[in-house]
Design an enzyme around this catalytic site. Structure first.
Site, PDB file in Angstrom:
ATOM      1  N   CYS A   1       0.828  -1.209   0.000  1.00  0.00           N
ATOM      2  CA  CYS A   1       0.000   0.000   0.000  1.00  0.00           C
ATOM      3  C   CYS A   1       0.864   1.261   0.000  1.00  0.00           C
ATOM      4  O   CYS A   1       0.550   2.239  -0.680  1.00  0.00           O
ATOM      5  CB  CYS A   1      -0.932   0.004   1.203  1.00  0.00           C
ATOM      6  SG  CYS A   1      -2.103  -1.377   1.231  1.00  0.00           S
TER       7      CYS A   1
ATOM      8  N   ARG B   1      -7.844  -4.929  -2.758  1.00  0.00           N
ATOM      9  CA  ARG B   1      -7.231  -3.841  -3.510  1.00  0.00           C
ATOM     10  C   ARG B   1      -8.105  -3.560  -4.728  1.00  0.00           C
ATOM     11  O   ARG B   1      -7.806  -3.954  -5.851  1.00  0.00           O
ATOM     12  CB  ARG B   1      -5.811  -4.258  -3.911  1.00  0.00           C
ATOM     13  CG  ARG B   1      -4.830  -3.119  -4.040  1.00  0.00           C
ATOM     14  CD  ARG B   1      -3.421  -3.624  -4.268  1.00  0.00           C
ATOM     15  NE  ARG B   1      -2.898  -4.350  -3.128  1.00  0.00           N
ATOM     16  CZ  ARG B   1      -2.459  -3.799  -2.011  1.00  0.00           C
ATOM     17  NH1 ARG B   1      -2.498  -2.487  -1.875  1.00  0.00           N
ATOM     18  NH2 ARG B   1      -1.985  -4.532  -1.022  1.00  0.00           N
TER      19      ARG B   1
END
Length: 219
Positions: free
Chosen positions: A56, A133
């Protein structure tokens, strides 16, 4: 606190391309936002599994560095995860101090999981509350035009996000379709014929089902 609108009752498995993006109001690192405030321009809404994680962090650094490229396409970025606002703020500071990069877009807090569940960002089979995601391309009318989902272990591609956005805008502007691997400036394809008259008007064109043309150049 997250506040979903009355029309956001999509079950995750039924949210599809062509659906209105479920509206919500939530706190972010740049103040309270309503998703509907973004109507009139393109928006990429994307989720990340957790703050202070390696994949991330790499995405947020890359997206922040590319923010001017999204802005040039009149597209805003909006991130969301189940982490709290204070976790987001601490992570943003760590990214600035560690990478010299200022995160240039708001990050939504979703501790109640309302947004994540409305968009299908959280799998019913997930062992925890971390969002997948997921990436949603939302057009100026508030309609979901494309969706991309990766597992938590694989980072998404900023270049692919830009490519998909440019393709969607080209399709809308020029009434064309884009071929495999298309990038801006390359030839596009004409849509297939929709009736017998237009098909036969093509005469002896043996490639009537695959008609290309140069991309229109904007002045």
């Amino acid at each position: 606190m997250d506040k979903m609108s009355a029309d956001a009752g999509h079950s995750p498995q039924f949210l599809q391309i062509g659906d209105p993006a479920p509206n919500f109001q939530a706190r972010t690192t740049m103040g309270v936002v309503n998703l509907s405030d973004f109507q009139g321009r393109w928006l990429i809404l994307f989720s990340h599994p957790a703050d202070f994680t390696p994949v991330c962090t790499s995405e947020f650094v890359a997206l922040s560095k590319a923010s001017d490229r999204f802005e040039a396409l009149d597209c805003a970025l909006l991130a969301v995860s189940v982490d709290s606002l204070y976790s987001h703020l601490g992570w943003i500071r760590a990214i600035r101090d560690g990478f010299g990069v200022t995160v240039s877009f708001p990050i939504v807090e979703d501790p109640s999981l309302i947004i994540g569940r409305a968009y299908g960002m959280i799998s019913d089979r997930s062992p925890d509350a971390a969002t997948m995601r997921s990436t949603y391309f939302i057009d100026p009318d508030g309609i979901i035009r494309a969706m991309i989902c990766y597992p938590a272990t694989i980072g998404r591609s900023v270049e692919e996000m830009l490519r998909v956005l440019a393709a969607l805008q080209t399709v809308d502007a020029d009434q064309v379709v884009t071929p495999e691997g298309w990038h801006p400036g390359e030839a596009v394809l004409l849509p297939p014929h929709q009736d017998q008259a237009s098909l036969l008007a093509d005469g002896d064109d043996s490639m009537w089902f695959h008609r290309s043309k140069p991309q229109s150049q904007k002045g």
